[in-house]
Design a protein around this motif. Structure first.
Motif, mmCIF file in Angstrom:
data_model
loop_
_atom_site.group_PDB
_atom_site.id
_atom_site.type_symbol
_atom_site.label_atom_id
_atom_site.label_comp_id
_atom_site.label_asym_id
_atom_site.label_seq_id
_atom_site.Cartn_x
_atom_site.Cartn_y
_atom_site.Cartn_z
ATOM 1 N N ASP A 500 0.858 -1.121 0.019
ATOM 2 C CA ASP A 500 0.026 -0.007 -0.279
ATOM 3 C C ASP A 500 0.689 1.211 -0.174
ATOM 4 O O ASP A 500 0.198 2.307 -0.524
ATOM 5 N N ILE A 501 2.119 1.318 0.485
ATOM 6 C CA ILE A 501 2.840 2.526 0.769
ATOM 7 C C ILE A 501 3.115 2.681 -0.833
ATOM 8 O O ILE A 501 3.326 4.089 -0.975
ATOM 9 N N PHE A 502 3.412 2.065 -1.845
ATOM 10 C CA PHE A 502 3.836 2.351 -3.292
ATOM 11 C C PHE A 502 2.261 2.881 -3.907
ATOM 12 O O PHE A 502 2.371 3.743 -4.539
ATOM 13 N N LYS A 503 1.272 2.162 -3.464
ATOM 14 C CA LYS A 503 0.020 2.719 -4.244
ATOM 15 C C LYS A 503 -0.063 4.154 -3.620
ATOM 16 O O LYS A 503 -0.432 5.118 -4.553
ATOM 17 N N ILE A 504 0.049 4.361 -2.359
ATOM 18 C CA ILE A 504 -0.728 5.786 -1.953
ATOM 19 C C ILE A 504 0.554 6.945 -2.289
ATOM 20 O O ILE A 504 0.012 8.114 -2.491
ATOM 21 N N SER A 505 1.599 6.707 -2.353
ATOM 22 C CA SER A 505 2.593 7.561 -2.761
ATOM 23 C C SER A 505 2.966 7.852 -4.130
ATOM 24 O O SER A 505 3.558 8.964 -4.408
ATOM 25 N N LEU A 506 2.545 7.039 -5.003
ATOM 26 C CA LEU A 506 2.560 7.358 -6.544
ATOM 27 C C LEU A 506 1.119 7.622 -7.023
ATOM 28 O O LEU A 506 0.848 8.748 -7.440
ATOM 29 N N LEU A 507 0.350 6.601 -7.403
ATOM 30 C CA LEU A 507 -1.041 6.731 -7.748
ATOM 31 C C LEU A 507 -1.873 7.375 -7.094
ATOM 32 O O LEU A 507 -2.521 8.238 -7.419
ATOM 33 N N ILE A 552 0.361 16.323 -1.898
ATOM 34 C CA ILE A 552 1.113 15.371 -0.916
ATOM 35 C C ILE A 552 0.699 15.336 0.298
ATOM 36 O O ILE A 552 0.839 14.225 0.892
ATOM 37 N N ARG A 553 0.171 16.539 0.947
ATOM 38 C CA ARG A 553 -0.304 16.337 2.154
ATOM 39 C C ARG A 553 -1.569 15.461 2.354
ATOM 40 O O ARG A 553 -1.647 14.626 3.301
ATOM 41 N N LEU A 554 -2.215 15.444 1.346
ATOM 42 C CA LEU A 554 -3.566 14.558 1.381
ATOM 43 C C LEU A 554 -3.177 13.114 1.052
ATOM 44 O O LEU A 554 -3.683 12.343 1.956
ATOM 45 N N ALA A 555 -2.194 12.689 0.520
ATOM 46 C CA ALA A 555 -1.796 11.364 0.192
ATOM 47 C C ALA A 555 -0.962 11.082 1.514
ATOM 48 O O ALA A 555 -1.268 9.999 1.972
ATOM 49 N N PHE A 583 8.776 9.015 0.046
ATOM 50 C CA PHE A 583 8.927 9.959 -0.642
ATOM 51 C C PHE A 583 9.938 9.435 -1.837
ATOM 52 O O PHE A 583 9.871 10.098 -2.979
ATOM 53 N N LEU A 584 10.511 8.601 -1.591
ATOM 54 C CA LEU A 584 11.397 8.065 -2.930
ATOM 55 C C LEU A 584 10.518 7.650 -4.054
ATOM 56 O O LEU A 584 10.793 7.856 -4.939
ATOM 57 N N ASN A 585 9.142 6.916 -3.612
ATOM 58 C CA ASN A 585 8.318 6.414 -4.759
ATOM 59 C C ASN A 585 7.722 7.651 -5.404
ATOM 60 O O ASN A 585 7.408 7.695 -6.534
ATOM 61 N N LEU A 586 7.236 8.507 -4.467
ATOM 62 C CA LEU A 586 6.732 9.992 -4.932
ATOM 63 C C LEU A 586 7.639 10.577 -6.083
ATOM 64 O O LEU A 586 6.886 10.971 -7.067
ATOM 65 N N CYS A 591 10.965 12.002 -11.865
ATOM 66 C CA CYS A 591 12.092 11.658 -12.380
ATOM 67 C C CYS A 591 11.926 11.699 -13.827
ATOM 68 O O CYS A 591 11.098 11.506 -14.597
ATOM 69 N N GLY A 592 13.140 12.386 -14.364
ATOM 70 C CA GLY A 592 13.111 12.444 -15.929
ATOM 71 C C GLY A 592 14.307 13.520 -16.322
ATOM 72 O O GLY A 592 15.189 13.810 -15.867
ATOM 73 N N SER A 593 14.440 13.617 -17.697
ATOM 74 C CA SER A 593 15.314 14.706 -18.251
ATOM 75 C C SER A 593 14.676 15.935 -17.839
ATOM 76 O O SER A 593 13.735 16.377 -18.149
ATOM 77 N N LEU A 594 15.869 16.921 -17.533
ATOM 78 C CA LEU A 594 15.438 18.097 -17.294
ATOM 79 C C LEU A 594 15.330 18.892 -18.535
ATOM 80 O O LEU A 594 15.091 20.385 -18.498
ATOM 81 N N ASP A 595 15.618 18.448 -19.664
ATOM 82 C CA ASP A 595 15.632 19.084 -21.021
ATOM 83 C C ASP A 595 14.238 19.043 -21.288
ATOM 84 O O ASP A 595 13.468 19.587 -22.355
#
Length: 641
Positions: A500-507, A552-555, A583-586, A591-595
């Motif tokens: 559940d920690i993965f589900k709540i922090s990303l989706l 983020i506060r709500l999740a 926080f790492l999963n959030l 994550c991605g290219s800064l371009d």
């Protein structure tokens, strides 16, 4: 120095699975291992969390098709659909039945004309062969004798009506079908001045306009002069849009024609496709703009006005097409223009096996987040009075989620087949097909004027191709509805067997972000000081920043606050603390290219910094020093009490 996390030891935090690992343990170990592999060992979480969590992401995702997580998800969706197109080609070819009315045949026709239409039909000028600015009025550049072009027969409002039947909008004015401000269950046409904020909402300058005119057949010797006049006209129109928005009026057609002297009856009859009574009701904002526009256009050369509308129409068509005949680009084209058909095929071929489990998990996640939002209202963290709280409670309770953007409570196959029943596509002409699907889209939106859509079947009628071809969730203000595309519900974003920690922090964060968008216009009691604080690092996308910070506060609270429905027991697949996993999963969302550039969002490194520096649990989790570390400033912006 505070508590610093030694990344070299992170991999050791993955505890070995038991002798008979469950599917849940396997998916959790795999997902966490990927997260840890993206981290930059030399970065400090308290100074630059984006680099800390995402520093190695780009070098592990070298692709021409995506530069961030949602692009990665979309590529998976697109590759699956391309494979499906190959299968459809074989099955339709071998079929002994008339499949011309099937969803598969229409999708395949559009895809294969994108892939294989002859070169003489794949040019911008070919579009104009199908669309004229008026009855017996050609485009000035296509007239047999340009000097004898019938300028007295040209009327700009009639031309806009004709092109709006192909989904053109926001040229000289906006004309949209929206819920009436007097009765949200009834739809009306809303007229307003155009906006020029985004690059695709305006001309790029004289030389860019000249290049388009040359492609449309304007002689080289006169193209630059005409481009200058066309561009100057847009600048004059933009000047008219300056100033504060004025409230909307609800006018009958005869009142509109008396107030703004233009052939509105003819315009609406073209747009609607039938006669219009004099008491036909229209919602209009910024009446003074329309009065000034009519006066301005009366002083312009008709061929310049016609050319301006023509260029903006071609720019719109170019934006609504991928412009490339490669498989991935053509499937994106299908997704943006035949979205319900693609949703059905994706559901049947790629989602059905996990549909019940996924839908239950995502619906439960939404309901937990909604309940947490209501808890915040009960505690009056938004600083609202009693009447405001009750209004927002009612809106929150009625907010719904739609997984896959398909109507609820009906047979999807029958519904989609019937929905596209009147759409007939060419086997060889891409531009003809493109115009047909745009015309079809516009007609479906106009049909809402005669409907009161039952709430239990709510789904999004596409009027924005970018939403349709994306797997990102989005919120529809008109329906108070969050749409979660089928394609989003796959790794790395979601797996029903994840902890559940993965589900709540990303989706969960994504859904929470969209919940907050439901209240953009209300302000949720944020005072001017709080908003000024949030905007110290200035942004043109303040609503997005608020949705990030509030989301983020709500999740986070949904998982960690007292009374949470989630277990606080430590998972067996790692010794990494739950809050650090959160926080790492959030961070994977950013994550991605800064371009990478985004039309309506700040760059990802800016977004994650702004939402975390204003969120105290982050600094507490990573032991950041207040006033000394970048991610823990001395002053934090408080949106909620």
């Amino acid at each position: 120095m505070g508590n610093r996390w030694i990344i070299a030891g992170l991999v050791g935090l993955l505890v070995a699975a038991t002798a008979s690992p469950t599917a849940q343990v396997d998916v959790n170990e795999k997902h966490l291992s990927e997260i840890l592999s993206y981290m930059n060992e030399s970065a400090d979480a308290c100074d630059d969390f984006f680099n800390y969590a995402c520093g190695n992401w780009s070098e592990q995702h070298l692709s021409l098709y995506y530069t961030e997580i949602m692009g990665e998800v979309d590529l998976k969706v697109n590759k699956n659909l391309v494979k499906l197109m190959d299968k459809l080609a074989v099955s339709l070819q071998n079929s002994n039945h008339d499949d011309s009315n099937s969803v598969e045949d229409k999708v395949w026709r559009y895809y294969q004309t994108c892939r294989g239409a002859s070169l003489d039909t794949r040019n911008l000028k070919h579009y104009l062969d199908f669309v004229q600015p008026g009855e017996q009025v050609p485009w000035p550049q296509l007239a047999v004798n340009s000097k004898q072009w019938p300028k007295n027969k040209f009327n700009w409002l009639e031309t806009l009506g004709r092109l709006q039947r192909y989904s053109l909008n926001n040229v000289l004015m906006r004309s949209t079908v929206v819920p009436s401000y007097k009765n949200s269950r009834k739809y009306v046409i809303d007229l307003d001045r155009p906006v020029f904020k985004e690059k695709n909402q305006r001309l790029r300058g004289n030389f860019s306009t000249k290049n388009i005119l040359l492609q449309l057949g304007v002689p080289k010797g006169s193209a630059l002069n005409l481009a200058r006049k066309v561009y100057q006209l847009e600048l004059l129109v933009r000047d008219l849009t300056e100033g504060e928005d004025l409230p909307n009026d609800n006018l009958a057609l005869h009142e509109l024609e008396r107030t703004i002297q233009a052939p509105w009856r003819k315009y609406f009859e073209i747009v609607l496709g039938h006669s219009v009574p004099r008491d036909f009701k229209v919602q209009i904002s910024n009446v003074d703009y329309f009065e000034a526009l009519v006066e301005l256009l009366s002083r312009q050369e008709p061929n310049v006005v016609a050319s301006y509308i023509m260029v903006r129409f071609i720019i719109f068509l170019r934006e609504e097409s991928m412009g490339i005949d490669e498989p991935i680009e053509c499937i994106q084209d299908v997704r943006r223009n035949l979205d319900l058909a693609i949703n059905l095929l994706y559901e049947e071929h790629f989602y059905e096996s996990n549909r019940q489990k996924n839908n239950e998990e995502v619906t439960a996640l939404f309901e937990i987040l909604r309940a947490q939002f209501l808890t915040g209202m009960d505690g009056n963290v938004f600083n609202l009075n009693a009447t405001q709280r009750e209004l927002l409670r009612n809106k929150t309770r009625s907010m719904d989620i739609n997984i896959g953007n398909m109507p609820k409570g009906v047979n999807h196959r029958k519904f989609v087949t019937n929905f596209y029943r009147e759409l007939s596509l060419s086997e060889s002409d891409y531009e003809e097909n493109h115009l047909k699907v745009l015309q079809f889209r516009a007609a479906r939106l106009i049909e809402k004027l005669d409907q009161q859509q039952p709430s239990h079947t709510k789904f999004a009628l596409n009027d924005d191709g970018d939403y349709a071809m994306s797997s990102s969730p989005f919120y529809l203000q008109q329906l108070n509805l969050i749409v979660v595309p089928f394609g989003l519900l796959q790794e790395p974003v979601f797996n029903a067997d994840m902890h559940d920690i993965f589900k709540i922090s990303l989706l969960g964060f994504m859904i929470a972000h969209e919940i907050i968008h439901g209240f953009d216009s209300t302000g949720l009691g944020y005072d001017a000081k709080a908003l000024d604080c949030i905007n110290r690092n200035e942004t043109d996308n303040l609503d997005e920043r608020i949705a990030d910070i509030s989301g983020i506060r709500l999740a986070f609270d949904a998982y960690f606050a007292p009374g949470s429905k989630y277990s606080q027991a430590h998972p067996t697949f790692t010794t990494l603390p739950l809050k650090k996993i959160f926080f790492l999963n959030l961070a994977q969302f950013f994550c991605g290219s800064l371009d990478t550039s985004f039309m309506s969002h700040d760059p990802d490194d800016v977004r994650i910094k702004q939402l975390l520096i204003n969120f105290p649990p982050f600094a507490e989790t990573y032991g950041c020093r207040q006033g000394q570390d970048i991610m823990h400033p001395a002053e934090k912006c408080r949106l909620w009490r």
